[in-house]
Design a protein around this motif. Structure first.
Motif, mmCIF file in Angstrom:
data_model
loop_
_atom_site.group_PDB
_atom_site.id
_atom_site.type_symbol
_atom_site.label_atom_id
_atom_site.label_comp_id
_atom_site.label_asym_id
_atom_site.label_seq_id
_atom_site.Cartn_x
_atom_site.Cartn_y
_atom_site.Cartn_z
ATOM 1 N N TRP A 62 77.579 -12.497 23.385
ATOM 2 C CA TRP A 62 77.476 -11.999 22.018
ATOM 3 C C TRP A 62 76.074 -12.252 21.504
ATOM 4 N N GLU A 63 75.567 -11.272 20.782
ATOM 5 C CA GLU A 63 74.200 -11.395 20.246
ATOM 6 C C GLU A 63 74.237 -11.079 18.754
ATOM 7 N N PHE A 64 73.432 -11.804 18.009
ATOM 8 C CA PHE A 64 73.433 -11.590 16.550
ATOM 9 C C PHE A 64 72.478 -10.454 16.196
ATOM 10 N N ASP A 65 73.036 -9.459 15.540
ATOM 11 C CA ASP A 65 72.251 -8.308 15.120
ATOM 12 C C ASP A 65 71.755 -8.598 13.698
ATOM 13 N N GLU A 66 70.473 -8.963 13.621
ATOM 14 C CA GLU A 66 69.899 -9.374 12.331
ATOM 15 C C GLU A 66 69.973 -8.241 11.319
ATOM 16 N N ALA A 67 69.721 -7.018 11.808
ATOM 17 C CA ALA A 67 69.641 -5.883 10.885
ATOM 18 C C ALA A 67 70.977 -5.657 10.171
ATOM 19 N N HIS A 68 72.068 -5.748 10.922
ATOM 20 C CA HIS A 68 73.368 -5.494 10.306
ATOM 21 C C HIS A 68 74.152 -6.772 10.032
ATOM 22 N N HIS A 69 73.494 -7.885 10.333
ATOM 23 C CA HIS A 69 74.078 -9.198 10.066
ATOM 24 C C HIS A 69 75.488 -9.319 10.672
ATOM 25 N N ARG A 70 75.599 -9.001 11.938
ATOM 26 C CA ARG A 70 76.891 -9.128 12.602
ATOM 27 C C ARG A 70 76.685 -9.455 14.078
ATOM 28 N N TRP A 71 77.719 -9.955 14.696
ATOM 29 C CA TRP A 71 77.656 -10.298 16.113
ATOM 30 C C TRP A 71 78.161 -9.115 16.929
ATOM 31 N N ILE A 72 77.395 -8.727 17.932
ATOM 32 C CA ILE A 72 77.837 -7.628 18.772
ATOM 33 C C ILE A 72 77.912 -8.080 20.234
ATOM 34 N N MET A 73 78.866 -7.496 20.961
ATOM 35 C CA MET A 73 79.013 -7.871 22.353
ATOM 36 C C MET A 73 78.003 -7.095 23.201
ATOM 37 N N VAL A 74 77.179 -7.791 23.960
ATOM 38 C CA VAL A 74 76.130 -7.107 24.721
ATOM 39 C C VAL A 74 76.333 -7.216 26.234
ATOM 40 N N GLY A 75 77.368 -7.912 26.655
ATOM 41 C CA GLY A 75 77.588 -8.011 28.100
ATOM 42 C C GLY A 75 78.907 -8.689 28.405
ATOM 43 N N GLU A 76 79.472 -8.296 29.530
ATOM 44 C CA GLU A 76 80.729 -8.920 29.967
ATOM 45 C C GLU A 76 80.538 -9.414 31.396
ATOM 46 N N LEU A 77 80.836 -10.679 31.619
ATOM 47 C CA LEU A 77 80.579 -11.260 32.944
ATOM 48 C C LEU A 77 81.877 -11.311 33.753
ATOM 49 N N ALA A 78 82.340 -10.162 34.160
ATOM 50 C CA ALA A 78 83.537 -10.102 35.010
ATOM 51 C C ALA A 78 83.563 -8.745 35.682
ATOM 52 N N LEU A 79 83.879 -8.747 36.953
ATOM 53 C CA LEU A 79 84.063 -7.481 37.660
ATOM 54 C C LEU A 79 85.386 -6.874 37.184
ATOM 55 N N PRO A 80 85.563 -5.540 37.303
ATOM 56 C CA PRO A 80 86.771 -4.923 36.756
ATOM 57 C C PRO A 80 88.057 -5.616 37.187
ATOM 58 N N MET A 83 86.786 -10.056 22.253
ATOM 59 C CA MET A 83 87.314 -8.841 22.891
ATOM 60 C C MET A 83 86.332 -7.694 22.824
ATOM 61 N N VAL A 84 86.420 -6.837 23.833
ATOM 62 C CA VAL A 84 85.537 -5.678 23.864
ATOM 63 C C VAL A 84 86.096 -4.599 22.939
ATOM 64 N N ASP A 85 87.415 -4.429 22.984
ATOM 65 C CA ASP A 85 88.047 -3.335 22.258
ATOM 66 C C ASP A 85 88.430 -3.789 20.849
ATOM 67 N N SER A 131 96.076 -13.786 27.175
ATOM 68 C CA SER A 131 95.614 -12.426 26.926
ATOM 69 C C SER A 131 94.482 -12.038 27.871
ATOM 70 N N PRO A 132 94.704 -11.047 28.727
ATOM 71 C CA PRO A 132 93.628 -10.653 29.663
ATOM 72 C C PRO A 132 92.378 -10.156 28.943
ATOM 73 N N GLN A 133 92.558 -9.497 27.785
ATOM 74 C CA GLN A 133 91.376 -8.966 27.077
ATOM 75 C C GLN A 133 90.493 -10.085 26.534
ATOM 76 N N LEU A 134 91.135 -11.186 26.187
ATOM 77 C CA LEU A 134 90.415 -12.295 25.550
ATOM 78 C C LEU A 134 89.631 -13.125 26.570
ATOM 79 N N ASN A 135 90.159 -13.187 27.789
ATOM 80 C CA ASN A 135 89.680 -14.172 28.755
ATOM 81 C C ASN A 135 88.244 -13.996 29.221
ATOM 82 N N SER A 136 87.898 -12.814 29.684
ATOM 83 C CA SER A 136 86.623 -12.678 30.401
ATOM 84 C C SER A 136 85.446 -13.136 29.538
ATOM 85 N N SER A 137 84.428 -13.692 30.207
ATOM 86 C CA SER A 137 83.262 -14.209 29.482
ATOM 87 C C SER A 137 82.458 -13.046 28.920
ATOM 88 N N LYS A 138 82.151 -13.145 27.649
ATOM 89 C CA LYS A 138 81.380 -12.077 27.011
ATOM 90 C C LYS A 138 80.169 -12.672 26.336
#
Lengths: 335, 720
Positions: free
Chosen positions: A211-229, A161-163, A202-209
């Motif tokens: 995720w990229e691993f942030d080595e510095a903070h050792h966590r996964w962050i969402m860097v893009g969402e592949l869906a038009l609004p 999810m984005v949110d 769940s609409p929030q869960l569905n869209s393709s996102k």
């Protein structure tokens, strides 16, 4: 020119429920309704079709719903997901007297939520495993010891999810599809990335996102969402990340009820931490649900299959226009 | 590798138009009963796609179970894109061409690199371009040779009634290659373009159409008829064949056919001298036909002219003779009407009568070449030729096939069409090799085909076609090794695809791995070879070939895995101290060497091994000398800070017999105190949560303490 040539490489035993080819395309693992796994070997083009498996063993009392090969950096190993949610990893090992056996090296007992998809990837120093669960959770495990597939450490657990506020709800997911960013990153120590989409309530869960691993903070962050609004709530049936052999952008295919979308994704995040994304094509052709997407090794041809019984092949022409290049008719499919 | 050819659309053509054509649909031959339950797809190497069809769940009603129900599914390997080469040739020839053409290709590209190195600017200078043109011509000729030699008569002593050449069937790819060589590479020969096309057509006329009539097909019919014909000149097909042969300029065949005329027969009753004289007069005129070309191959007829001026002069003179014969009074004495009409028709063709030429030829391309030969022999601009071709197509509409389509593409000066048509008709091999032909003498084409295009992911059209060919090569285990040479010339995406191709190769077989590594070394792909060695190491390690596994890990300098192996070794030895288990690991220790693993770890194991060995000798011989040596090693190990604490007690326990040496203490007071100190430290460490005590019990600790006390007592007595 003859457009295609066909050869039966294996006749599978009855009860076959799911299958997976290994990375070289020489071994096929087939999971059965009775909980056994069979491995068929297809070494070269001149050999006859394998009519019996080279190895067969009982994995579980319940049927198997998914079989996935681990990357060759792990030796010959497969992950099995059973219908009751049990997950196990099996590896082929040579014992002292040189007999080859498959041994179970990892087991996750069944839980209330099943594993919908699992994917592995090797990085320069480690191997990661992503599992997507029917409750919308994504768990990322890391192999502790490169020589042993026995020990996996949970690295992250989050929802697609984005949110962040709406995360950790209880959702009901029917399917999930994961695709790792391939090759280039593997060899150049780029951050680990994957794309994930769900087909859920769940609409929030569905869209393709992405995720990229942030080595510095050792966590996964969402860097893009592949869906038009207007498409964000659409359930995703399949995703596939094309191997990048040198393009200045990544290509990701996403299948939903509207068809197969082809996305161009920038290589590096912008100042807002997001990757640039552009939907360059929407391919409609499958009459029904798309089951699976797979890119060829050059990332130039996309194959898709669905419940219309067709395998469709998609290409981009010299003018950059995506179109269906050919199709293989497999016959009627049970609905 | 590649399959049987047909004229169906290829799956991988990367066309310009794309979606305007209906999508070709091919049935998958799996033989399973419908309906299917699931279809699974997985790409393998290159264009190989695995389609696995899973059947419906089994029927539980036994009566309903048929033979096919025993099969739960089929995995079908589909090779997409078809053959690498157009296919009326055998598999072995295709493969041979793939193997051998790479040499010429690599040689040409080496030359290109050398030329570029000598230049200061980005573009090649005029002299360098000239060299490049020459190299490309040599390359083109070497590929042409590889594709097969021209058809020659089987024997010099030919059968009297055989006028058609026999030999190897012409090969479409070769025809296409020659056509491109004529137009794009052999610039010196451009002045003789019409004549070159005449030669080309003679070789490949049979390939123009499989369904429609061609001159070659007419002559084949005539050849078949000849044996049964008594009076050849009475047969209309004879005269039609003659006119057709003359129209396309196969003069030697015309002469041979004319000399089959009945008037040459020595055993005849009628007086046919005049008739024979007229036939021979036509033979003479045909034999002396002016040809705008530098030379003629052996046994070919005509008189060569190298300059336009001389040619026009010669042509006028010769046409005068032809007109003279046409108006000759001797025709009235020729009583055989078919001969008279047939011969006059031939003279009309020689004089360039458009109607007679159109009547004589079958295919538009034959008509086009006839026009070039008799009506517009001095044509050499592509625009003029293109207009003429259009006119001929209008006059003789025939379906275009790969070859005729290629000629149209060449004449319309559109290299993109040329390559796309070539790919469709002849497969990816020719396109990958032809890019150099097309760009050899044209800066415009060079820019067009080598320009980086965003929509192609930064690749150029030339590069894209190279990638398409290498994908086809990669689809077969016997040809993938050829692909790297081509990929190395693709500046944008070649390396990426080569890396994936190499990583896709199986690592089970030692020789295959060596071959793959050799290619990595050749193309300086050190990171890929490291990766492959790691994969090979894992495979061998897991499959019980520990030594080979370690060898590959060492080759790949995989410190992580080697260190993990060292840790395992450590754990195993520390868990089990029996001599047998030690022997089991000794070989691995040797392989690993002493500089691998946790700081000083394996160095310790090597010393530990030496200590164990010396203890064995003590056990066998029980000499005081051996005992002393073992004691020294024990003290060294206990003093060494890299000796792990978990090994202290086992070491001391192993040494009890040394401490209780019957013939006298082997350890001095200070050394015994050192060991006692270590024992004290161990006793204290026992209370810590991370203490690892191994398998030895408290009894062992007590036994060691007692032995040390005994040794200390005896040492004090001895030293005081």
């Amino acid at each position: 020119m003859e457009a295609q040539q066909q050869r039966v490489v294996a006749a599978l035993e009855k009860d076959a429920a799911c299958c997976g080819w290994n990375f070289c395309g020489q071994r096929l693992a087939v999971g059965s309704f009775d909980g056994t796994v069979s491995v068929y070997d297809s070494h070269d083009s001149s050999s006859a079709a394998a009519s019996s498996p080279s190895h067969k063993w009982k994995v579980h009392t319940n049927g198997i719903s998914n079989v996935v090969w681990l990357p060759p950096e792990a030796g010959d190993a497969i992950a099995c997901v059973c219908v009751d949610g049990t997950f196990s990893i099996w590896e082929e090992v040579g014992e002292d007297n040189q007999t080859i056996v498959w041994r179970r090296c990892f087991l996750l007992e069944s839980t209330s939520c099943g594993i919908l998809d699992v994917k592995f990837r090797v990085f320069s120093e480690s191997m990661k495993m992503i599992t997507a669960y029917s409750d919308g959770h994504v768990k990322i495990f890391e192999l502790v010891d490169a020589l042993d597939l026995d020990k996996w450490q949970l690295q992250s657990d989050f929802q697609n999810m984005v949110d962040p506020v709406s995360r950790f709800g209880n959702y009901d997911c029917f399917s999930a599809s994961i695709a790792w960013k391939q090759w280039e990153a593997q060899l150049q120590r780029a951050p680990a990335s994957f794309v994930l989409g769900f087909n859920s309530d769940s609409p929030q869960l569905n869209s393709s996102k992405i995720w990229e691993f942030d080595e510095a903070h050792h966590r996964w962050i969402m860097v893009g969402e592949l869906a038009l609004p207007e498409e964000k709530g659409d359930g995703v049936n399949a995703v596939a990340w094309a191997p990048n052999i040198g393009r200045p952008y990544e290509i990701i295919a996403v299948a939903s009820c509207k068809g197969i979308a082809i996305w161009h994704v920038g290589l590096n995040p912008g100042p807002d931490g997001r990757l640039s994304t552009k939907k360059v094509a929407l391919l409609s052709g499958h009459d029904g649900e798309v089951w699976q997407l797979d890119w060829d090794m050059s990332g130039m041809t996309l194959a898709s299959t669905g419940d219309d019984g067709m395998v469709r092949l998609w290409q981009c022409n010299l003018n950059g226009v995506w179109h269906e290049q050919a199709a293989l008719d497999c016959g009627t499919v049970q609905t | 590798m590649p399959g049987i050819p047909s004229d169906s659309a290829s799956l991988i053509p990367f066309s310009l138009e794309g979606s305007s054509q209906p999508t070709p649909i091919y049935p998958l031959q799996h033989g399973l009963r419908s309906p299917l339950r699931r279809i699974h797809i997985s790409w393998s190497c290159g264009n190989l796609l695995h389609v696995t069809c899973l059947g419906s769940p089994p029927e539980h009603d036994e009566e309903m179970v048929g033979e096919n129900d025993e099969i739960g599914g089929k995995a079908v390997e589909v090779t997409l894109g078809g053959a690498i080469l157009e296919g009326n040739i055998g598999e072995d020839k295709r493969r041979r061409i793939a193997y051998e053409s790479v040499k010429s290709f690599a040689f040409l590209h080496d030359k290109k690199i050398s030329l570029a190195k000598m230049e200061t600017g980005d573009n090649l200078s005029a002299p360098a371009l000239t060299y490049w043109g020459q190299y490309t011509l040599e390359y083109s000729k070497s590929i042409r040779e590889l594709l097969g030699i021209a058809r020659l008569p089987r024997s010099l002593i030919e059968a009297p009634k055989t006028f058609l050449k026999e030999g190897e069937q012409p090969f479409g790819t070769k025809a296409a290659w020659e056509l491109m060589e004529i137009f794009y590479v052999d610039m010196q020969m451009l002045s003789w373009l019409p004549e070159r096309l005449v030669d080309w057509l003679e070789e490949y006329d049979s390939l123009l159409s499989k369904t429609e009539s061609t001159v070659h097909a007419e002559l084949e019919n005539l050849q078949r008829k000849l044996t049964s014909l008594q009076v050849i000149e009475n047969e209309p097909d004879y005269w039609n064949g003659l006119a057709a042969t003359l129209a396309v300029g196969w003069l030697d065949m015309v002469v041979k056919l004319l000399r089959l005329h009945g008037s040459y027969d020595p055993d005849q009753f009628d007086k046919r001298e005049t008739e024979n004289g007229l036939v021979e007069a036509v033979v003479l005129l045909v034999s002396e036909m002016p040809r705008m070309r530098p030379d003629l191959p052996n046994r070919k007829l005509g008189i060569c002219y190298q300059t336009k001026h001389d040619y026009i002069k010669g042509l006028e003179k010769w046409r005068g003779k032809v007109s003279g014969l046409e108006a000759s009074p001797f025709w009235v004495h020729c009583s055989h009407h078919k001969t008279r009409d047939g011969l006059i028709n031939l003279l009309h063709i020689l004089l360039g009568d458009a109607k007679h030429i159109a009547d004589a030829t079958c295919h538009w391309l034959e008509l086009f070449i006839s026009h070039l030969l008799y009506i517009r022999p001095l044509t050499n601009g592509l625009e003029g030729m293109s207009n003429l071709a259009e006119k001929c197509m209008h006059l003789k509409p025939s379906a275009n096939n790969g070859l005729t389509g290629l000629l149209v593409g060449i004449l319309s000066e559109n290299p993109e069409i040329v390559l796309a048509d070539c790919l469709k008709a002849f497969g990816p091999w020719i396109v990958a090799h032809a890019v150099d032909l097309l760009t050899a003498n044209s800066e415009y084409t060079d820019e067009l085909l080598n320009e980086e295009r965003y929509q192609l992911g930064g690749a150029s059209i030339g590069e894209l076609y190279m990638l398409v060919y290498t994908q086809a090569l990669a689809s077969h285990p016997l040809t993938w090794q050829v692909a790297p040479a081509y990929l190395s010339t693709c500046l944008n995406q070649g390396r990426g695809l080569l890396e994936i191709l190499l990583l896709k190769q199986p690592v089970q077989n030692y020789r295959t791995v060596l071959k793959t590594l050799e290619i990595c070394h050749l193309y300086e792909l050190a990171n890929i070879s490291t990766h492959i060695m790691k994969m090979a190491g894992m495979y061998q390690w897991k499959h019980g070939h520990k030594g080979l596994g370690i060898y590959w890990f060492q080759q790949s300098r995989d410190k992580t895995r080697l260190s993990q192996i060292a840790h395992k070794l450590f754990d195993n030895i520390s868990k089990s101290f029996s001599d047998d288990s030690f022997k089991q690991w000794e070989g691995l220790m040797e392989l690993l060497g002493s500089d691998v693993g946790i700081a000083g770890g394996l160095e310790f194991l090597h010393k530990y091994r030496d200590f164990k060995k010396s203890l064995q000798q003590v056990g066998h011989g029980r000499t005081t000398e051996a005992g002393k040596k073992s004691t020294e090693l024990l003290v060294q190990l206990m003093r060494n800070p890299s000796t792990p604490q978990r090994f202290w007690l086992p070491l001391l326990h192993d040494s009890v017999k040394l401490l209780e040496w019957t013939s006298g203490p082997l350890l001095g007071v200070s050394e015994t105190n050192l060991l006692l100190g270590k024992l004290q430290e161990l006793s204290m460490a026992k209370s810590r949560p991370d203490f690892y005590g191994g398998e030895l019990t408290a009894n062992a600790l007590a036994a060691v303490r007692l032995a040390l006390a005994k040794n200390l007592g005896r040492a004090i007595l001895e030293e005081s």
